[in-house]
Design a protein around this motif. Structure first.
Motif, mmCIF file in Angstrom:
data_model
loop_
_atom_site.group_PDB
_atom_site.id
_atom_site.type_symbol
_atom_site.label_atom_id
_atom_site.label_comp_id
_atom_site.label_asym_id
_atom_site.label_seq_id
_atom_site.Cartn_x
_atom_site.Cartn_y
_atom_site.Cartn_z
ATOM 1 N N TYR A 102 43.357 41.581 44.020
ATOM 2 C CA TYR A 102 42.251 40.903 45.114
ATOM 3 C C TYR A 102 43.981 39.486 45.203
ATOM 4 O O TYR A 102 44.056 39.399 44.309
ATOM 5 C CB TYR A 102 41.641 40.440 43.866
ATOM 6 N N ARG A 114 41.209 41.994 49.653
ATOM 7 C CA ARG A 114 41.119 42.639 48.759
ATOM 8 C C ARG A 114 42.431 43.595 49.403
ATOM 9 O O ARG A 114 42.283 43.998 51.013
ATOM 10 C CB ARG A 114 40.816 43.401 48.444
ATOM 11 N N PHE A 125 37.119 39.915 51.763
ATOM 12 C CA PHE A 125 36.114 39.762 50.891
ATOM 13 C C PHE A 125 35.138 39.146 50.429
ATOM 14 O O PHE A 125 33.947 39.195 50.540
ATOM 15 C CB PHE A 125 37.379 40.474 49.902
ATOM 16 N N ALA A 126 35.618 37.715 50.433
ATOM 17 C CA ALA A 126 34.562 36.885 49.995
ATOM 18 C C ALA A 126 35.218 35.378 49.737
ATOM 19 O O ALA A 126 36.310 35.355 50.388
ATOM 20 C CB ALA A 126 34.228 36.777 48.282
ATOM 21 N N LYS A 131 31.546 32.992 44.684
ATOM 22 C CA LYS A 131 30.957 34.367 45.724
ATOM 23 C C LYS A 131 31.963 35.715 46.095
ATOM 24 O O LYS A 131 31.643 36.737 46.126
ATOM 25 C CB LYS A 131 31.139 34.543 47.380
ATOM 26 N N TYR A 132 33.191 36.003 45.205
ATOM 27 C CA TYR A 132 34.106 36.803 44.710
ATOM 28 C C TYR A 132 33.028 37.095 43.420
ATOM 29 O O TYR A 132 33.503 38.372 43.663
ATOM 30 C CB TYR A 132 35.954 36.531 44.668
ATOM 31 N N GLU A 134 30.348 37.339 42.483
ATOM 32 C CA GLU A 134 28.952 37.736 43.062
ATOM 33 C C GLU A 134 29.477 39.358 43.331
ATOM 34 O O GLU A 134 28.842 40.421 42.919
ATOM 35 C CB GLU A 134 27.879 37.297 43.473
ATOM 36 N N GLN A 135 30.549 39.565 44.215
ATOM 37 C CA GLN A 135 30.189 40.586 44.295
ATOM 38 C C GLN A 135 30.883 41.797 44.085
ATOM 39 O O GLN A 135 30.304 42.832 43.972
ATOM 40 C CB GLN A 135 31.087 40.025 45.732
ATOM 41 N N ILE A 136 31.690 41.827 43.101
ATOM 42 C CA ILE A 136 32.699 41.901 41.658
ATOM 43 C C ILE A 136 31.444 42.747 41.170
ATOM 44 O O ILE A 136 31.195 44.069 41.076
ATOM 45 C CB ILE A 136 33.477 41.228 40.830
ATOM 46 N N ARG A 138 28.207 42.568 41.343
ATOM 47 C CA ARG A 138 27.012 43.730 42.249
ATOM 48 C C ARG A 138 27.523 45.070 42.189
ATOM 49 O O ARG A 138 26.952 45.842 43.393
ATOM 50 C CB ARG A 138 27.139 42.697 43.805
ATOM 51 N N TYR A 140 30.533 45.773 44.321
ATOM 52 C CA TYR A 140 30.952 45.947 45.743
ATOM 53 C C TYR A 140 32.421 45.578 46.261
ATOM 54 O O TYR A 140 33.407 45.807 47.085
ATOM 55 C CB TYR A 140 30.583 44.604 46.621
ATOM 56 N N GLY A 141 33.688 45.416 44.548
ATOM 57 C CA GLY A 141 34.696 45.489 43.822
ATOM 58 C C GLY A 141 35.132 47.073 44.457
ATOM 59 O O GLY A 141 36.198 47.565 44.091
#
Length: 141
Positions: A102, A114, A125-126, A131-132, A134-136, A138, A140-141
């Protein structure tokens, strides 16, 4: 203005269904002293965005999913990348999973990209550090 409580926010992310299903926990570390953070920025000739700076002042790194994910590597492992052919501004490699590294763009907007370890291109990615994370968490990473 009150300081954002990163640990509480991240713990709430680990309690979401997607994180629980993947057994995605979080381990925190002692904070980076402000003088150490300033010295690192001066040495590397960069200024960190406020969100990431405030996170580091609370924890020097973030390990998740029992070491399989490092959303935030410890500061000594961060790499500043300067490549004028790639971008007119520096990037910072600051996080890693099994498949991706990242990168924080230090351009006009502190966006997170990413880079797949198996490819040569990076992808958006974010739009920021919160937000990064939150994505990880969830998945999505």
């Amino acid at each position: 203005m009150s300081q954002f409580l990163w640990k509480a926010h991240i713990i709430s992310l680990t309690e979401q269904q997607a994180a629980r299903e993947r057994k995605c926990d979080a381990s925190f570390f002692p904070p980076v002293p402000e003088e150490k953070l300033l010295a690192w920025e001066n040495e590397k000739d960069v200024s960190l965005p406020d969100e990431i700076r405030s996170y580091l002042l609370q924890s020097d790194g973030l390990e998740a999913q029992r070491g399989e994910i490092w959303p935030v590597l410890p500061l000594p492992q961060w790499e500043v990348i300067r490549d004028d052919c790639l971008a007119p501004h520096p990037w910072i490699r600051f996080g890693e999973t099994l498949d991706f590294v990242y990168l924080l763009s230090l351009g006009h907007s502190p966006s997170i990209y990413r880079h797949a370890k198996s490819r040569s291109d990076e992808e958006f990615f974010a739009p920021g550090f919160r937000k990064y994370l939150e994505q990880i968490f969830r998945g999505y990473g």
